[in-house]
Design a protein around this motif. Structure first.
Motif, PDB file in Angstrom:
ATOM      1  N   ALA A   1       0.788  -1.237  -0.229  1.00 36.98           N
ATOM      2  CA  ALA A   1      -0.032   0.093   0.008  1.00 36.98           C
ATOM      3  C   ALA A   1       0.891   1.199   0.058  1.00 36.98           C
ATOM      4  N   ILE A   2       0.309   2.324  -0.608  1.00 37.36           N
ATOM      5  CA  ILE A   2       0.784   3.790  -0.527  1.00 37.36           C
ATOM      6  C   ILE A   2      -0.075   4.274   0.535  1.00 37.36           C
ATOM      7  N   TRP A   3       0.506   5.207   1.383  1.00 42.04           N
ATOM      8  CA  TRP A   3      -0.392   5.994   2.374  1.00 42.04           C
ATOM      9  C   TRP A   3      -0.168   7.460   2.096  1.00 42.04           C
ATOM     10  N   LEU A   4      -1.280   8.095   2.453  1.00 42.42           N
ATOM     11  CA  LEU A   4      -1.047   9.602   2.783  1.00 42.42           C
ATOM     12  C   LEU A   4      -2.283   9.557   4.105  1.00 42.42           C
ATOM     13  N   THR A   5      -1.592   9.515   5.124  1.00 42.69           N
ATOM     14  CA  THR A   5      -2.564   9.507   6.300  1.00 42.69           C
ATOM     15  C   THR A   5      -2.116  10.287   7.652  1.00 42.69           C
ATOM     16  N   LYS A   6      -2.638  10.536   8.397  1.00 45.25           N
ATOM     17  CA  LYS A   6      -2.546  11.172   9.686  1.00 45.25           C
ATOM     18  C   LYS A   6      -1.597  10.229  10.472  1.00 45.25           C
ATOM     19  N   GLN A   7      -1.744   8.980  10.687  1.00 46.85           N
ATOM     20  CA  GLN A   7      -1.071   7.887  11.187  1.00 46.85           C
ATOM     21  C   GLN A   7       0.106   7.665  10.216  1.00 46.85           C
TER      22      GLN A   7
ATOM     23  N   THR B   1      -2.037   0.008   9.842  1.00 46.66           N
ATOM     24  CA  THR B   1      -3.143   0.294  10.967  1.00 46.66           C
ATOM     25  C   THR B   1      -4.598   0.333  10.001  1.00 46.66           C
ATOM     26  N   ASP B   2      -5.402  -0.223  10.626  1.00 43.84           N
ATOM     27  CA  ASP B   2      -6.665   0.007  10.066  1.00 43.84           C
ATOM     28  C   ASP B   2      -7.449   1.306  10.907  1.00 43.84           C
ATOM     29  N   ARG B   3      -8.630   1.492  10.308  1.00 47.01           N
ATOM     30  CA  ARG B   3      -9.348   2.919  10.878  1.00 47.01           C
ATOM     31  C   ARG B   3      -8.416   4.255  10.760  1.00 47.01           C
ATOM     32  N   PHE B   4      -7.918   4.180   9.428  1.00 40.57           N
ATOM     33  CA  PHE B   4      -6.638   5.131   9.297  1.00 40.57           C
ATOM     34  C   PHE B   4      -7.534   6.651   8.771  1.00 40.57           C
ATOM     35  N   GLU B   5      -7.117   7.749   8.877  1.00 38.53           N
ATOM     36  CA  GLU B   5      -7.471   9.037   8.341  1.00 38.53           C
ATOM     37  C   GLU B   5      -6.672   9.375   7.274  1.00 38.53           C
ATOM     38  N   GLY B   6      -7.157   9.418   6.102  1.00 39.99           N
ATOM     39  CA  GLY B   6      -6.602   9.930   4.827  1.00 39.99           C
ATOM     40  C   GLY B   6      -6.796   9.046   3.791  1.00 39.99           C
ATOM     41  N   LEU B   7      -5.747   8.843   2.811  1.00 40.91           N
ATOM     42  CA  LEU B   7      -5.812   8.127   1.633  1.00 40.91           C
ATOM     43  C   LEU B   7      -4.879   7.103   1.591  1.00 40.91           C
TER      44      LEU B   7
ATOM     45  N   PRO C   1      -5.972  14.833   4.705  1.00 42.27           N
ATOM     46  CA  PRO C   1      -5.626  15.745   5.771  1.00 42.27           C
ATOM     47  C   PRO C   1      -4.560  16.746   5.667  1.00 42.27           C
ATOM     48  N   SER C   2      -4.472  17.870   6.211  1.00 42.60           N
ATOM     49  CA  SER C   2      -3.524  18.880   5.894  1.00 42.60           C
ATOM     50  C   SER C   2      -2.002  18.525   6.612  1.00 42.60           C
ATOM     51  N   VAL C   3      -2.231  17.515   7.549  1.00 44.75           N
ATOM     52  CA  VAL C   3      -0.989  17.010   8.159  1.00 44.75           C
ATOM     53  C   VAL C   3      -1.191  15.486   7.862  1.00 44.75           C
ATOM     54  N   ALA C   4      -0.451  15.089   6.718  1.00 48.88           N
ATOM     55  CA  ALA C   4      -0.428  13.649   6.351  1.00 48.88           C
ATOM     56  C   ALA C   4       1.002  13.175   5.850  1.00 48.88           C
ATOM     57  N   TYR C   5       1.136  12.034   6.456  1.00 44.16           N
ATOM     58  CA  TYR C   5       2.361  11.379   6.299  1.00 44.16           C
ATOM     59  C   TYR C   5       2.736  10.359   5.075  1.00 44.16           C
ATOM     60  N   LEU C   6       3.663  10.324   4.266  1.00 48.15           N
ATOM     61  CA  LEU C   6       3.638   9.668   3.365  1.00 48.15           C
ATOM     62  C   LEU C   6       4.520   8.242   3.636  1.00 48.15           C
ATOM     63  N   GLY C   7       3.675   7.236   3.124  1.00 50.66           N
ATOM     64  CA  GLY C   7       4.114   5.774   3.812  1.00 50.66           C
ATOM     65  C   GLY C   7       3.920   4.792   2.594  1.00 50.66           C
TER      66      GLY C   7
END
Length: 324
Positions: A112-118, A129-135, A228-234
């Motif tokens: 997966a590619i993530w752009l999420t608060k977590q 993690t499940d129940r993430f906030e973002g894309l 989210p305005s604060v989103a980490y790339l993962g």
């Protein structure tokens, strides 16, 4: 010896001058500025065997000359790689070269590619993690229960912090957009994904896996989700009873600007703050560019001076040896 050292230093400076971070503007007036904080390439690690801008964990293995392997081709593995700072650019492009491969005829589960608060939180959704906030963009290589869908399947999910991923049905109830990508695993050409986002304007995912320099449109929407305005790339991956190697080869992230005034956030009526911010950014970039130019020129002349001194000393030493 001095001459050799000086000329080597001169060569290094020449390389630095020839390979700067390139800011480009395409035919549509979209200017792209590389973001080192969210980009990765070999050897991936600094001298202290850490990455300045990314953390990694789980079963992740870093092979400095080849890849970052999120999972090996072994059962029950999970690994992750996340940026240390959030991606705060309004508009951006992320291009990822990856490789999914293994020895078995049966394989799984995907990455997966993530752009999420977590960030950096292991879990059951492709190693995160499940129940993430973002894309989340999921490259699912094993079909659980989704009749009529060709796998591997690539899909986007928008998480609100409470919605759980429907793993038993391969995320069918969670899908924002997606596409089948048969051949993306074990492809004979470099496999890549390019995700382009303009806030309130568009989200597009393109894939390269059929032939080199040929991009297949996976999905595109003019009504993109709010990230989210604060989103980490993962990035993360997992294996179960079935397994695969999930490798990240490189990541190239760019900040995008519409120079023709079509940027939906910078040019909204009444959005004066954004316009002033862009003016400050332009002035800062202009000043920074001149400062960097003078710094490079100073380094160039210093190295040239060192080379001249070394060469003079070498000739004097050679002259003395000839007299003997």
């Amino acid at each position: 010896m001095r001459l050799s050292t000086s000329l080597s230093a001169l060569g290094l400076v020449a390389c630095a001058l020839a390979h700067p971070d390139v800011t480009t503007t395409d035919a549509n007036g979209i200017r792209s500025i590389p973001l080192r904080t969210h980009s990765l390439s070999a050897p991936y690690l600094d001298s202290d065997m850490q990455s300045r801008w990314f953390d990694f964990g789980g079963n992740t293995i870093v092979r400095a000359d080849q890849y970052i392997r999120l999972t090996s081709d072994r059962p029950s593995q999970e690994g992750w790689l996340f940026s240390r700072v959030p991606l705060t650019a309004t508009n951006w492009e992320i291009e990822v070269e990856f490789k999914i491969h293994g020895l078995g005829n049966l394989h799984g589960d995907g990455f997966a590619i993530w752009l999420t608060k977590q960030r950096a939180t292991p879990g059951p959704v492709f190693g995160s993690t499940d129940r993430f906030e973002g894309l989340g963009i999921f490259f699912d290589t094993y079909k659980n229960n989704r009749p009529g869908t060709v796998f591997p399947y690539v899909m986007a999910m928008v998480g609100d912090g409470s919605k759980s991923y429907d793993k038993s049905n391969d995320g069918k109830e969670n899908e924002f957009m997606g596409c089948s990508a048969r051949g993306i695993r074990g492809a004979s050409v470099p496999t890549k994904a390019k995700l382009t986002y303009f806030q309130d304007k568009s989200l597009r995912l393109e894939l390269q896996y059929k032939s080199e320099d040929s991009w297949e449109l996976c999905f595109e929407t003019s009504e993109p989700p709010t990230i989210p305005s604060v989103a980490y790339l993962g990035f993360s991956a997992e294996t179960g009873e079935l397994s695969d190697n999930h490798d990240i080869i490189s990541v190239s992230t760019k900040n995008l600007y519409d120079t023709k005034g079509r940027d939906s956030t910078m040019n909204k009526p009444g959005n004066k703050g954004a316009s002033k911010g862009s003016e400050r950014y332009s002035k800062k970039k202009e000043g920074g560019s001149w400062s960097w130019f003078f710094f490079k020129m100073l380094m160039f002349f210093m190295v040239m001076g060192g080379a001249y001194v070394g060469f003079t000393a070498w000739r004097a030493q050679k002259g003395r040896s000839h007299r003997f």
